[in-house]
Design a protein around this motif. Sequence first.
Motif, PDB file in Angstrom:
ATOM      1  N   UNK A 337       0.745  -1.193  -0.030  1.00  0.00           N
ATOM      2  CA  UNK A 337       0.184   0.167  -0.058  1.00  0.00           C
ATOM      3  C   UNK A 337       0.800   1.285   0.106  1.00  0.00           C
ATOM      4  N   UNK A 338       1.730   1.182   0.697  1.00  0.00           N
ATOM      5  CA  UNK A 338       2.789   2.551   1.071  1.00  0.00           C
ATOM      6  C   UNK A 338       3.523   2.757  -0.683  1.00  0.00           C
ATOM      7  N   UNK A 339       3.917   1.808  -0.882  1.00  0.00           N
ATOM      8  CA  UNK A 339       4.548   1.996  -2.104  1.00  0.00           C
ATOM      9  C   UNK A 339       3.628   2.327  -3.320  1.00  0.00           C
ATOM     10  N   UNK A 340       2.694   1.671  -3.538  1.00  0.00           N
ATOM     11  CA  UNK A 340       1.559   2.058  -4.457  1.00  0.00           C
ATOM     12  C   UNK A 340       1.075   3.587  -4.134  1.00  0.00           C
ATOM     13  N   UNK A 341       0.565   3.981  -2.959  1.00  0.00           N
ATOM     14  CA  UNK A 341      -0.100   5.135  -2.753  1.00  0.00           C
ATOM     15  C   UNK A 341       0.988   6.261  -3.022  1.00  0.00           C
ATOM     16  N   UNK A 342       2.072   6.068  -2.746  1.00  0.00           N
ATOM     17  CA  UNK A 342       3.165   7.193  -2.934  1.00  0.00           C
ATOM     18  C   UNK A 342       3.488   7.442  -4.491  1.00  0.00           C
TER      19      UNK A 342
END
Length: 453
Positions: A337-342
């Motif tokens: 999630x963190x990688x994609x949202x950024x």
Amino acid sequence: MSYLQQNQERFLNELLDWLRIPSVSADPKFHGDVLRAAEYLKTRLEEAGLENVELCATAGYPIVYGEKLVDPNLPTVLVYGHYDVQPADPYELWDSPPFEPVVKDGNIYARGACDDKGQVYMHVKALEMMSQQGPLPCNVKVMVEGEEEVGSNNLGTFVRQNKDKLKADVILISDTGILSNEQPSIEVGLRGLSYHEVEVTGPNRDLHSGLYGGAVPNPINVLCKMIASLHDENNHITIPGFYDQVAVLSEEERAELNRVPHSDDEFKQSIGLKDTYGEAGYTTVERIGIRPTLDVNGIWGGYTGEGAKTVIASKAHAKISMRLVPHQTSAEITQLFQRHFESIAPSGVTVVVKPHHGGEPVVTPTDSVAYQAAAKALETSFGKKPIPTRGGGSIPIVAMFKTELGLDTVLLGFGLDSDAIHSPNEHYGLFNFFKGIETIPLFYQNYAAGMKQ
């Protein structure tokens, strides 16, 4: 007249007194109240006949522990629960003050009535009732924490440091529910959790929307677009790799799951909806029990007061949670999630993703002595065999108990989906409260008998 019948009014009044204590662990202004709630429970456990009752210090709120060890040759049941509650906001949506419990229409209305004070107190009174009737059929240990609603951050440390103290044969938890008061059930699966707060920052200050609008990125607009992109037209989550580890049930398993009594019409009516909504290709029961989800739990930014203020906010925020299913892990999903949202943020803004608490999905066995003891107890008290179900919620410590203590959990809950936990006007049925007190001793009797065989 039975002990339960003789003492119903007292049992209820004691619970109401406990519910009057606003033990909101998420809000520091309630710090003293959370400690008062722990002290109240400690006293009630002592009165119920437990021994070595204590408040065990943690880095956060204390864990209330007590035990009744009657015979080393008997099996030991470790009861878990929590005395902290969700924030009651928004207060204006409550029909009565959340910490001034009201009994009406056969329900107790108060924050924590069902989740989890009412259900924990069933165990306290069941143990009192059993102690009045003679020696307990099992050894019992009780562990009730004050930080479940904020992620149980200190429970794992306590468990790892006290494995001998917590040594048992099975975990018993009442923090779940039943299908209805006519059809009992036992949850045998829970979803995991990955919870985040995100912040989108644009200009270095709030801007006049007339002077700057159309020429600068609006963090609120950007955040809304980013969130909207997390689902496709079939409500499938678009995070790359999100479904890679999801356990896929066979058609036979799905058919068995859908045998539970469920009416979409009644489901919609109960929450005031014209239609259901969710991932294409799955029923409502499947969407809740066996499929992962992504939901926005809160979103804010800019001016939200009375009247108008034409600004482009400097920052926008959201809280986003994902419910996970076997064999997803909270650590992997948090990273994805963190990688994609950024990665989906436009170049004109800065995005910060702050992970909060998480938890692992779990499936508990239905062929164990403990599960069969619970099923038989419910069949005796309700007059109908319980149905195994998959729950949509998360109790992260169930997986932790398995990892750290090697113990399976029986989820012997008595709440209803309509009890409005985490919502205004949370309530818990008097029927359910007293039925729990009636049923729990039957579990102990059945479990002790089963372990002898």
